[in-house]
Design an enzyme around this catalytic site. Structure first.
Site, PDB file in Angstrom:
ATOM      1  N   ARG A 116       0.861  -1.183   0.000  1.00 25.24           N
ATOM      2  CA  ARG A 116       0.000   0.000   0.000  1.00 25.24           C
ATOM      3  C   ARG A 116       0.897   1.233   0.000  1.00 25.24           C
ATOM      4  NH1 ARG A 116      -2.669   2.933   4.710  1.00 25.24           N
ATOM      5  NH2 ARG A 116      -3.813   4.486   3.502  1.00 25.24           N
ATOM      6  N   HIS A 160      -2.837  11.008   0.790  1.00 26.42           N
ATOM      7  CA  HIS A 160      -2.275  10.752   2.121  1.00 26.42           C
ATOM      8  C   HIS A 160      -1.632  12.059   2.591  1.00 26.42           C
ATOM      9  CE1 HIS A 160      -0.927   7.258   4.859  1.00 26.42           C
ATOM     10  NE2 HIS A 160      -0.551   8.361   5.480  1.00 26.42           N
ATOM     11  N   GLU A 206      -7.267   8.486   6.374  1.00 21.52           N
ATOM     12  CA  GLU A 206      -7.426   9.079   7.707  1.00 21.52           C
ATOM     13  C   GLU A 206      -7.977  10.512   7.740  1.00 21.52           C
ATOM     14  OE1 GLU A 206      -4.250   8.621  10.491  1.00 21.52           O
ATOM     15  OE2 GLU A 206      -4.317   6.450  10.406  1.00 21.52           O
ATOM     16  N   ASN A 334      -7.419   1.768   9.639  1.00 23.85           N
ATOM     17  CA  ASN A 334      -6.087   1.906  10.252  1.00 23.85           C
ATOM     18  C   ASN A 334      -6.288   1.744  11.751  1.00 23.85           C
ATOM     19  OD1 ASN A 334      -5.414   2.620   7.662  1.00 23.85           O
ATOM     20  ND2 ASN A 334      -4.703   4.675   8.145  1.00 23.85           N
ATOM     21  N   TYR A 336      -4.699   1.375  15.559  1.00 23.03           N
ATOM     22  CA  TYR A 336      -3.578   1.494  16.495  1.00 23.03           C
ATOM     23  C   TYR A 336      -4.051   1.351  17.943  1.00 23.03           C
ATOM     24  CZ  TYR A 336      -0.783   3.015  12.528  1.00 23.03           C
ATOM     25  OH  TYR A 336      -0.120   3.063  11.322  1.00 23.03           O
ATOM     26  N   GLU A 394      -3.614  -0.229   8.082  1.00 24.04           N
ATOM     27  CA  GLU A 394      -2.406   0.112   8.852  1.00 24.04           C
ATOM     28  C   GLU A 394      -2.526  -0.503  10.226  1.00 24.04           C
ATOM     29  OE1 GLU A 394      -1.144   4.196   9.306  1.00 24.04           O
ATOM     30  OE2 GLU A 394      -1.642   4.649   7.217  1.00 24.04           O
TER      31      GLU A 394
HETATM   32  C1  NOJ Z   1      -1.323   6.891  10.395  1.00 25.55           C
HETATM   33  C2  NOJ Z   1      -0.874   7.565   9.162  1.00 25.55           C
HETATM   34  O1  NOJ Z   1      -1.678   7.210   8.082  1.00 25.55           O
HETATM   35  C3  NOJ Z   1       0.596   7.381   8.863  1.00 25.55           C
HETATM   36  O2  NOJ Z   1       0.937   8.334   7.918  1.00 25.55           O
HETATM   37  C4  NOJ Z   1       1.381   7.492  10.144  1.00 25.55           C
HETATM   38  O3  NOJ Z   1       2.757   7.497   9.918  1.00 25.55           O
HETATM   39  C5  NOJ Z   1       1.002   6.359  11.050  1.00 25.55           C
HETATM   40  N1  NOJ Z   1      -0.406   6.459  11.354  1.00 25.55           N
HETATM   41  C6  NOJ Z   1       1.756   6.317  12.381  1.00 25.55           C
HETATM   42  O4  NOJ Z   1       1.485   7.469  13.087  1.00 25.55           O
END
Ligand code: NOJ
Length: 488
Positions: A116, A160, A206, A334, A336, A394
């Site tokens: 990606r 992005h 995002e 994404n 986290y 992500e």
């Molecule tokens: C989300 C973002 O899409 C990416 O650009 C970023 O580096 C990562 N998270 C980590 O923060």
């Protein structure tokens, strides 16, 4: 019976190895590990599960003045004193623009089957609109061809965060509907030229980061703190731009092209996995993502969102909502950190539970460790909106990443992070939640926006002086995961 700490460790150890259960009189048998036995069967992913890695243009490419690329809001922002840690910029970054063949060789060595990446709008249209710059698209043509030559499927993100500066100057960027329209045109132009080889496009990466951090908190480009009404209008124009891009891609791409988004929606995790908290987390997921994912999926803003914004609510035409909710082929998330939610018996039906001060996090302060997010994120998307094709676009983490004497980074914390998150992803696929692939962020250390080069997320360590890439322990781990199609 006298029972020492060492005996206990022995019993737990043998149980984890999957050998005959050793039971102590009166003690409960040990619980099986999440994902089943270590013998393998239940720790595997479905056949054909797509393992990948991810990067983004401004974070890796460098070559910001080459081949006609126009300046972007991130060039301006990173060159403004005080905006990034140590004044870091993406001028060189990983020099991927010149080294992409070597980087694809790294992917091949890992065994990833998909990559990606994002396309820099201002390489293709240096000022965002007007005449295209053929050399800009050439770079992505070469990149895509090299990926395919190596058996790696390209997944392209069209935005992005590197907005052409000219659109910020002329329109106020995403504050204006003109930018949404320009984005649609650019998307169609790229789709028409790449969709013979690129079969998956993401419109926007995002919303929840670039709009919130860039136009409200002012800590990302373009560094604005707009008043609430103008800010909500900016949110609206971002999702409108997404919808216009979906329509343009449908009109211009080859028939078999799939279109989706990659969104960092709030990942609502029930505090305890009981029916009432699970229901509360699902409702929270709808409400907390009202301004982006929910309006995209449902074609309307929730009444709660509109009521909460009052006179500052976005102004729009009904037709906008139809555009915004243009049907998608898949949803990328994404993932986290978790947002913990509990049922509270109120009319709203849920409460967000803030992380206690002791909650563990990775090198990036915001990156709280909550592996269950990789289960509940796709669960909620599938349950609420019946999405049948989900990608984790992500997931990954920053760590201190200091090379040892032999030059290798032994990032056991990243391996721990990934193993636990992947265990919950495996749990999701074995429960039948339709997650089709996973893109690890990131292939290599890169420009981490306002954090500059301080927070490293890569599977490969990058020495920015020499541009040498060295696989970390986590790269060895991920290679095993891919080769065995299971959590190792
Ligand atoms: C989300 C973002 O899409 C990416 O650009 C970023 O580096 C990562 N998270 C980590 O923060």
């Amino acid at each position: 019976m006298k029972f020492s700490r060492r005996d206990f460790a022995k019993i737990v150890g043998t149980a984890a190895l999957g050998s005959a259960t050793v039971n102590v009189a009166g003690a409960e048998p040990p619980l099986p590990a999440i994902g089943g036995t270590a013998a393998g069967g239940q720790r595997t992913f479905p056949d054909g599960f797509l393992w990948g890695s991810a990067t983004a243009s401004y974070q890796v490419e460098g070559a910001v003045k080459e081949d006609g690329r126009g300046p972007t809001i991130w060039d301006t922002f990173s060159h403004t004193p005080g905006k990034t840690v140590n004044g870091a910029t993406g001028d060189v970054a990983d020099d991927h623009y010149h080294r992409f063949k070597g980087d694809i060789a790294l992917m091949k060595a890992l065994g990833v089957r998909s990559y990606r990446f994002s396309i820099a709008w201002s390489r293709v249209f240096p000022t965002g609109t007007g005449s295209p710059n053929p050399k800009g698209l050439d770079f992505y043509n070469k990149l895509v061809d090299e990926l395919l030559k190596n058996g790696i499927q390209p997944f392209a993100t069209l935005y992005h965060w590197d907005l052409p500066q000219a659109l910020q100057d002329k329109n106020g960027g995403w504050e204006s509907r003109d930018t949404s329209e320009a984005f649609g045109n650019y998307a169609g132009y790229v789709g028409e030229r790449l969709s013979d080889r690129v079969k998956h496009f993401f419109t926007i990466n995002e919303f929840g980061a670039f709009v919130e951090l860039g136009y409200n908190l002012g800590i990302h480009a373009p560094g604005l703190k707009l008043p609430k009404g103008r800010f909500n209008q900016t949110r609206h124009h971002a999702v409108l731009g997404h919808g216009l891009a979906v329509q343009a891609l449908r009109a211009k791409c080859k028939q078999d092209t799939k279109i989706g988004i990659a969104e960092n929606m709030a990942i609502c995790v029930p505090v305890i996995e009981t029916p009432e908290h699970i229901k509360a987390a699902e409702e929270a997921c709808r409400q907390l993502n009202a301004q982006y994912m929910t309006v995209i999926q449902e074609g309307k803003y929730t009444k709660e969102y509109l009521a909460a914004q009052g006179a500052d609510a976005p102004k729009f035409m009904d037709a906008d909502l139809k555009t915004i909710s243009s049907p998608l082929d898949f949803v990328g998330i994404n993932i986290y950190t978790p947002t913990y939610v509990r049922a509270d018996g109120s009319k709203k039906g849920f409460q967000v539970v803030p992380h206690p001060a002791t909650f563990p996090h990775m090198a990036s302060q915001w990156l709280s460790i909550g592996p269950e997010a990789l289960y509940w994120g796709p669960h909620n998307v599938n349950k609420l909106w019946n999405v049948k094709e989900i990608y984790i676009t992500e997931n990954g983490c920053s760590s201190s990443d200091i090379p040892a004497a032999d030059g290798k980074v032994y990032d056991t914390d990243r391996v721990m992070f990934l193993r636990n998150y992947l265990s919950h992803l495996q749990r999701a696929t074995s429960d039948g939640i339709p997650v089709k692939g996973y893109f690890l962020w990131s292939l290599m250390d890169n420009f981490e926006w306002a954090d500059g080069y301080t927070n490293r997320f890569g599977l490969h360590y990058v020495d920015y002086e020499t541009q040498k890439r060295t696989p970390k322990l986590s790269a060895d781990f991920y290679k095993q995961v891919i080769a065995r199609n299971m959590v190792v």
